[in-house]
Design an enzyme around this catalytic site. Structure first.
Site, PDB file in Angstrom:
ATOM      1  N   GLU A   3       0.818  -1.202   0.000  1.00 12.37           N
ATOM      2  CA  GLU A   3       0.000   0.000   0.000  1.00 12.37           C
ATOM      3  C   GLU A   3       0.857   1.260   0.000  1.00 12.37           C
ATOM      4  O   GLU A   3       1.917   1.298   0.613  1.00 12.37           O
ATOM      5  CB  GLU A   3      -0.893   0.024   1.247  1.00 12.37           C
ATOM      6  CG  GLU A   3      -1.863  -1.133   1.293  1.00 12.37           C
ATOM      7  CD  GLU A   3      -2.619  -1.223   2.612  1.00 12.37           C
ATOM      8  OE1 GLU A   3      -3.788  -1.622   2.572  1.00 12.37           O
ATOM      9  OE2 GLU A   3      -2.034  -0.882   3.666  1.00 12.37           O
ATOM     10  N   ASP A  24      -7.673  -5.020   9.024  1.00 14.70           N
ATOM     11  CA  ASP A  24      -7.221  -3.808   8.339  1.00 14.70           C
ATOM     12  C   ASP A  24      -7.145  -3.956   6.833  1.00 14.70           C
ATOM     13  O   ASP A  24      -6.482  -3.165   6.165  1.00 14.70           O
ATOM     14  CB  ASP A  24      -5.880  -3.353   8.898  1.00 14.70           C
ATOM     15  CG  ASP A  24      -4.824  -4.426   8.732  1.00 14.70           C
ATOM     16  OD1 ASP A  24      -5.134  -5.490   8.177  1.00 14.70           O
ATOM     17  OD2 ASP A  24      -3.681  -4.199   9.154  1.00 14.70           O
TER      18      ASP A  24
END
Lengths: 349, 349
Positions: free
Chosen positions: A59, A230
Site C-alpha cells: 500500500e 485492516d
C-alpha cells in the site's frame, strides 16, 4: 546541498527510540497525532492505494496539509513469518510541498508499530472506562508490546491478560514486558483473557474473516481496541459486538472497506475519532456503553509520526544524508551533469 | 540479510549510465519498455495519485505485473529552477510482490529523463515517417538532450533544430550535444525550428495551457512527440493539430486527464501505444498522415526502467545497501529487537 535527503535507518530509529525512551516517545507521538487530528480539515485525504496479491498487499499512503507531504510504503504479508520476514514492513518520506523535495526518508516498520499503538491509546483516552487498569491483549505478535506500553503511558493500564493461538508468542510478549511495570497474566483462551478486562485489544495477523473476539467475550462497559482487521476480507471481531458498540473510526471511506465495519451495512453509523479529539463529538458517555475503535491505520498518523521524528532527530546527529536527488549546477542542465561526471572520469583515468 | 535494500544514488546512476554509454542505455531501456508494453494486459494499472498545490504536483505512480511491484515518487514544480532545484525530481522502488520486500531503491530524476526519452523513441519507431533524419526540439531544458540521443539511437535522427523561449537554454543544449553526431541548428522561433522537420518534439515546462506548437507549425506527414503537457491545465499543442492527427497514448484514463487530449472531447478516438508495439494496431499508415504521441509518462515505463537498472547493476558493485527494513531474529519479536539494542548499549557503556 540540495540533493541530500536525511535518512533514518532501522538502527537510527532504535537509537532515537531508546534515547527518548519508548514511553515518552509514545506520549509525545500521541501528542503530535492529537495535534494533527484537531486540524483534520486542513489535510488532503485519500484512501490508501492498495495492490493486492495472493500473498498480501502493498500500500501507498499519502497525506498533505498543504505545507508538508508524506507518504508511507507499507506491506501486509501474513505468511512472511515463515521466511523470517516481517508481516508488516514499511518506510516513508516527508517532503516540502512548495518544492516537492524530500525532507526525510525514514524506516517505518518500527515507527508504524509505535504510531499504531499511540493512535489506539489516543482513542482509548476518550473511550476507555474511567480508571481502567486491565487490558486483554489478544494477539501477541510484533505489535503487542507497543500497544501495551502506549496504554500504560497514556491510559494507565498496568494489568495485562495475554492470549495468542501460539503460546510461544505469549511467552515472548510476557518476557519482553518483564520489568516494565505490568502485572502480566498469560491466558489459555480468549474467554480467560477478557475476564475482568476493561479494555480488550485485538491485534492478530490472520488475513481472513476470523472471529477472534466473539459476541460473548465483550461485556457492558468495555472498550474494544480492534487493531488487526485492516484490509478487505480481514476482520477479527464478531458482528454482534459491532452491533452493540458505538464505533469510532479514522477515515470512513477507508474503514468501510478495510475495517471491522466491512461486516456491517455501508451506512451503519460511525463517529470519526478526530471529532472526539477535537471536542466536536462525545467520547464515552456512560459506564455501560460498549465502545469500539475500528483501527485500520490512516495516512495522517504516518504524517504525524514522520513530522515528530523529523523534529526529534534535528540536532542529534542521528541519521545520515542520502544522495537521492540530482543536483546539477544549473537546474536545466541535467545532461550536462552527466557530461561533467564523464569529464572527471576521463581526467582521473 | 533480509533488512538491506540495494540503493542506487544519483552518483551511482551517473556511473551506470556512463559505464553502459548513454545511447546503449537508451536502446536497452527502450527494449525493456517494449517487452513490458507487449505484455500490457499482465499489469495492474491505475492512474497516478497526484497531490496538487499552487506550486506544483507530487505524484505516486505504482505498477505491478504480479511478480514485481514498482512505484515512483515524482514532482513537477515549474518554479523550482529559480531556487536551483529540478522541475522534475524523482526516486523509485522495485519490490517483490510475494513478500512486499523492496529489491531496489533508486534515484529517478536522471532515470525519468532517460525513460521518457526511450518511450518517445519507441513511439517514433512506429510513427515517424520512414527515413526521418530531422527533428525540431522545442524546449531545451533538462530533458532535451536525452530526447535527442534517444531519437538518434532508435530512430536515426541526426539533424536537430532547437528552440527555446530562453536562448540560454538553447545554447546549453547545443553545447552539450556537440561532438555527439548531430548537425545542430539554433532557431529563433518555433516556425523556424519546424522547417523541414519530419519529427517535432515539444518538451517545455510551463504549467499552463500554452500553445507552444501552433496549428500552422505542423504540416502533412509530420510526427509530433508531445512530451511537456503532463498534468491538468498544462498543454503545449494547439487543438487544431490534435484534430488533424492520429493520436497515440500510453494509458487513456490518465492521458484524458493529463495529456494534450484534455483539450478534446472525452471520447475522442485514441490508439494505445502498447497495441502498436504488440502488433495489434497499425502505427504510421501513410506518408501524409500527421501522427502525435501524447506522452504523459506512465507507471509501467518506470517499472521497466527499475527492472532494467536492477538487472544492469547486478554484479557491478555499483550502489550500496541501505538498512531500510527491520530484521529481528524472530519476525514477531520487533519489540525484542529494541530491547536487545538497549542491552547492547548498556553493555557497551
Amino acid at each position: 546541498m540540495l540533493n541530500l535527503v536525511p535518512f533514518v535507518s532501522v538502527d537510527d530509529m532504535m537509537r532515537l527510540v531508546l534515547d527518548v525512551g519508548v514511553e515518552r516517545f509514545l506520549v509525545e507521538l500521541a501528542g503530535t497525532i492529537e495535534e494533527d487530528f484537531r486540524r483534520w480539515d486542513s489535510f488532503d485525504k485519500v484512501p490508501r492505494l492498495a495492490s493486492h496479491s495472493p500473498d498480501g498487499v502493498i500500500e501507498l499512503m499519502p497525506a498533505s496539509d498543504g505545507a508538508l507531504y508524506s507518504f508511507k510504503y507499507v506491506t501486509g504479508h501474513p505468511k512472511n513469518g515463515s521466511t523470517g520476514r516481517q508481516t508488516v514492513a514499511a518506510f516513508g518520506m516527508l517532503a516540502d510541498v512548495a518544492t516537492g523535495y524530500p525532507l526525510l526518508l525514514c524506516e517505518m516498520t518500527i515507527l508504524t508499530a509505535l504510531r499504531t499503538a499511540a493512535t489506539s491509546a489516543v482513542a482509548a483516552k476518550f473511550l476507555a472506562p474511567k480508571g481502567a487498569r486491565t487490558m486483554a491483549l489478544i494477539g501477541n505478535g510484533a505489535q503487542a508490546e507497543f500497544q501495551a506500553l502506549a496504554f500504560k503511558a497514556l491510559v494507565g493500564i498496568d494489568r495485562l491478560r495475554l492470549y495468542d493461538v501460539d503460546p510461544a508468542a505469549t511467552r515472548k510478549c510476557a518476557a519482553n514486558l518483564q520489568g516494565l511495570g505490568f502485572d502480566v497474566h498469560a491466558s489459555a483462551s480468549v474467554a480467560e483473557a477478557v475476564e475482568g478486562a476493561e479494555v480488550v485489544t485485538t491485534v492478530t495477523a490472520d488475513k481472513r474473516n476470523a472471529t477472534v473476539l466473539g459476541d460473548n467475550h465483550v461485556g457492558a462497559g468495555v472498550h474494544v481496541n480492534a487493531v488487526g482487521g485492516d484490509c478487505p476480507g480481514k476482520t477479527e471481531v464478531h458482528a454482534g459486538v459491532l452491533r452493540r458498540a458505538d464505533i469510532f473510526v479514522e477515515y470512513p471511506p477507508q474503514t468501510r472497506v478495510e475495517g471491522e465495519i466491512q461486516q456491517l451495512a455501508p451506512d451503519h453509523p460511525v463517529v470519526e475519532l478526530w471529532r472526539v479529539v477535537a471536542g466536536e463529538a462525545p467520547g464515552r458517555r456512560d459506564a455501560r456503553q460498549v465502545t469500539l475503535f475500528d483501527s485500520v491505520g490512516f495516512a495522517i498518523e504516518d504524517f504525524s509520526a514522520l513530522r515528530y521524528v523529523r523534529a526529534k532527530v534535528a540536532g542529534t546527529g542521528i541519521g545520515r544524508d542520502l544522495d537521492l536527488l540530482a543536483d546539477p549546477d544549473e537546474p536545466r542542465d541535467l545532461f550536462g551533469m552527466l557530461l561533467r561526471a564523464e569529464a572527471r572520469r576521463a581526467a582521473a583515468a
